[in-house]
Design a protein around this motif. Structure first.
Motif, PDB file in Angstrom:
ATOM      1  N   ASP A 246       9.632  -4.197   6.909  1.00 18.80           N
ATOM      2  CA  ASP A 246       9.183  -4.711   5.606  1.00 18.80           C
ATOM      3  C   ASP A 246       8.610  -3.595   4.744  1.00 18.80           C
ATOM      4  O   ASP A 246       8.786  -3.582   3.515  1.00 18.80           O
ATOM      5  CB  ASP A 246       8.123  -5.804   5.801  1.00 18.80           C
ATOM      6  N   GLY A 247       7.918  -2.637   5.373  1.00 23.57           N
ATOM      7  CA  GLY A 247       7.378  -1.510   4.625  1.00 23.57           C
ATOM      8  C   GLY A 247       8.465  -0.692   3.971  1.00 23.57           C
ATOM      9  O   GLY A 247       8.318  -0.225   2.824  1.00 23.57           O
ATOM     10  N   VAL A 248       9.576  -0.495   4.675  1.00 23.57           N
ATOM     11  CA  VAL A 248      10.711   0.247   4.097  1.00 23.57           C
ATOM     12  C   VAL A 248      11.248  -0.502   2.886  1.00 23.57           C
ATOM     13  O   VAL A 248      11.565   0.098   1.848  1.00 23.57           O
ATOM     14  CB  VAL A 248      11.810   0.457   5.156  1.00 23.57           C
ATOM     15  N   ARG A 249      11.348  -1.818   2.990  1.00 22.51           N
ATOM     16  CA  ARG A 249      11.852  -2.603   1.863  1.00 22.51           C
ATOM     17  C   ARG A 249      10.892  -2.589   0.670  1.00 22.51           C
ATOM     18  O   ARG A 249      11.308  -2.761  -0.478  1.00 22.51           O
ATOM     19  CB  ARG A 249      12.104  -4.047   2.309  1.00 22.51           C
ATOM     20  N   MET A 250       9.601  -2.369   0.931  1.00 18.93           N
ATOM     21  CA  MET A 250       8.617  -2.334  -0.159  1.00 18.93           C
ATOM     22  C   MET A 250       8.628  -1.018  -0.947  1.00 18.93           C
ATOM     23  O   MET A 250       8.069  -0.943  -2.049  1.00 18.93           O
ATOM     24  CB  MET A 250       7.205  -2.539   0.419  1.00 18.93           C
ATOM     25  N   PRO A 252      10.646   0.876  -2.918  1.00 17.93           N
ATOM     26  CA  PRO A 252      10.961   0.980  -4.351  1.00 17.93           C
ATOM     27  C   PRO A 252      10.030   0.171  -5.239  1.00 17.93           C
ATOM     28  O   PRO A 252       9.836   0.505  -6.402  1.00 17.93           O
ATOM     29  CB  PRO A 252      12.409   0.464  -4.433  1.00 17.93           C
ATOM     30  N   TYR A 253       9.422  -0.897  -4.711  1.00 15.66           N
ATOM     31  CA  TYR A 253       8.535  -1.733  -5.514  1.00 15.66           C
ATOM     32  C   TYR A 253       7.174  -1.070  -5.728  1.00 15.66           C
ATOM     33  O   TYR A 253       6.581  -1.186  -6.799  1.00 15.66           O
ATOM     34  CB  TYR A 253       8.346  -3.099  -4.843  1.00 15.66           C
ATOM     35  N   PHE A 254       6.684  -0.370  -4.707  1.00 17.58           N
ATOM     36  CA  PHE A 254       5.355   0.221  -4.797  1.00 17.58           C
ATOM     37  C   PHE A 254       5.370   1.695  -5.203  1.00 17.58           C
ATOM     38  O   PHE A 254       4.389   2.190  -5.763  1.00 17.58           O
ATOM     39  CB  PHE A 254       4.625   0.073  -3.462  1.00 17.58           C
ATOM     40  N   ARG A 257      11.823   3.826  -7.657  1.00 17.29           N
ATOM     41  CA  ARG A 257      13.122   4.116  -7.075  1.00 17.29           C
ATOM     42  C   ARG A 257      13.317   5.589  -6.744  1.00 17.29           C
ATOM     43  O   ARG A 257      13.832   5.934  -5.681  1.00 17.29           O
ATOM     44  CB  ARG A 257      14.220   3.637  -8.028  1.00 17.29           C
ATOM     45  N   GLN A 258      12.891   6.487  -7.641  1.00 16.12           N
ATOM     46  CA  GLN A 258      13.100   7.916  -7.413  1.00 16.12           C
ATOM     47  C   GLN A 258      12.393   8.372  -6.143  1.00 16.12           C
ATOM     48  O   GLN A 258      12.986   9.036  -5.284  1.00 16.12           O
ATOM     49  CB  GLN A 258      12.593   8.733  -8.610  1.00 16.12           C
ATOM     50  N   VAL A 259      11.116   8.016  -5.984  1.00 17.12           N
ATOM     51  CA  VAL A 259      10.350   8.426  -4.812  1.00 17.12           C
ATOM     52  C   VAL A 259      10.874   7.706  -3.570  1.00 17.12           C
ATOM     53  O   VAL A 259      10.972   8.305  -2.486  1.00 17.12           O
ATOM     54  CB  VAL A 259       8.851   8.138  -5.018  1.00 17.12           C
ATOM     55  N   ALA A 260      11.225   6.436  -3.713  1.00 14.13           N
ATOM     56  CA  ALA A 260      11.746   5.688  -2.564  1.00 14.13           C
ATOM     57  C   ALA A 260      13.002   6.333  -2.001  1.00 14.13           C
ATOM     58  O   ALA A 260      13.197   6.386  -0.779  1.00 14.13           O
ATOM     59  CB  ALA A 260      12.024   4.244  -2.967  1.00 14.13           C
ATOM     60  N   ASP A 261      13.861   6.845  -2.887  1.00 18.92           N
ATOM     61  CA  ASP A 261      15.075   7.513  -2.416  1.00 18.92           C
ATOM     62  C   ASP A 261      14.737   8.767  -1.616  1.00 18.92           C
ATOM     63  O   ASP A 261      15.386   9.072  -0.600  1.00 18.92           O
ATOM     64  CB  ASP A 261      15.971   7.875  -3.604  1.00 18.92           C
TER      65      ASP A 261
END
Length: 330
Positions: A246-250, A252-254, A257-261
């Protein structure tokens, strides 16, 4: 000025039908007495405008009458891209020009298409600023925008976050961008493309000297690239964490998108429970502390130690507040 107002009055009556003197005065930002004089002038000039008296009355044009004076001026044509953004247009000093251009466009449309255009305006509205924040004060925005339109060099005094706090820059302004209610100036400083927050501009002097705009410069492309890299550039430090599925899915929200990638590219193989290790770019330990608390129990900070300790202390305090631990943390 009066000729323009008379034309606006005529176009308002053509596009909206019957309007009271007060409605016309509010729309044109003049007194009711001025509206009376303008209506009389239109009538003397041969415009078939008449008044219906009574509580539901008002001024209107004779059925079937349409003016052909709907051509756009140069300034009005230039302002069309702001037709859906009255707030930003006013900040740029183009509020009246945009309103007149929109009115002329509506007047030029046949009645059925005019009605469809009005329906869209009634049903869709752009509100650019973000929630829970005051808009920036931008007293020099109109002057900066004018130098962009006319390709004139400017000299600005600018307040920045590092020392020396105030600097003077000679710039070739290429464009202005509105991002989430904040205005930015994109300009050439010598041979370097730079981005400035307009609210940090302390003074502007428009110079007589002009500049040649680079033929290959595209403002939208530059901004997309700059904005995409901005948050990453701000995150100069690193933290090592464990994340649940669930943390991985969170991410881009927190984190965006740029940092999540970037984080996703560092994910380890999952353990039997599905948790993975990852490296997260952070601005500062204190800023990251607040970010990771948003993930709740779906993240564990491993490094740096200072950050892990800060998160653990906050979690301990929360546990005490909610009665999960008998002893109050220090």
């Amino acid at each position: 000025m009066r000729a323009s107002r008379l034309l606006s009055t005529l176009l308002l009556l053509q596009t909206r039908g019957r309007m009271t003197a007060q409605e016309l005065a509010d729309e044109l930002e003049v007194s009711v007495r001025t509206v009376y004089r303008d209506i009389e002038s239109l009538s003397v000039a041969g415009v078939p405008v008449y008044a219906d008296r009574g509580p539901t009355g008002g001024y209107q044009l004779l059925d079937g009458y349409r003016t052909r004076l709907t051509g756009l001026t140069t300034d009005e044509a230039d302002s069309l891209f702001l037709a859906g953004m009255p707030g930003p247009a006013a900040e740029l000093g183009l509020g009246t020009v945009v309103a007149t251009a929109e009115l002329k466009m509506l007047a030029a449309l046949p009645p059925d298409l005019r009605a469809r255009a009005s329906r869209i305006r009634e049903r869709f509205h752009l509100d650019a600023p973000g929630w829970l924040r005051d808009a920036d004060e931008v007293p020099f925005l109109a002057e900066i925008a004018d130098s962009v339109w006319n390709e004139r060099l400017v000299e600005i005094r600018y307040r920045r976050w590092k020392t020396p706090r105030e600097v003077t820059c000679r710039l070739a302004p290429l464009g202005v961008v509105l991002k989430a209610g904040t205005w930015y100036l994109v300009a050439l400083a010598g041979d370097d493309l730079r981005t400035f927050r307009v609210s940090k501009v302390l003074a502007v002097q428009t110079l007589d000297e002009r500049f040649d705009r680079p033929a290959d410069f595209d403002l939208a492309d530059y901004w997309q690239d700059w904005a995409g890299q901005f948050e990453v550039r701000m995150r100069g430090q690193r933290a090592r964490v464990r994340l649940s599925p669930d943390g991985v899915r969170m991410l881009p929200y927190f984190l965006g998108r740029q940092v999540a990638d970037l984080v996703t590219a560092t994910l380890s193989e999952p353990d039997p429970a599905g948790w993975v290790e990852a490296v997260v770019p952070i601005e500062t330990v204190r800023h990251a502390h607040g970010e990771f608390l948003r993930f709740g129990a779906e993240v564990e900070v491993l490094d740096p130690g200072e950050l892990r300790e800060m998160v653990a202390t906050s979690v301990g305090k929360l546990a005490w507040i909610y009665g999960a631990r008998p002893d109050q943390p220090e």
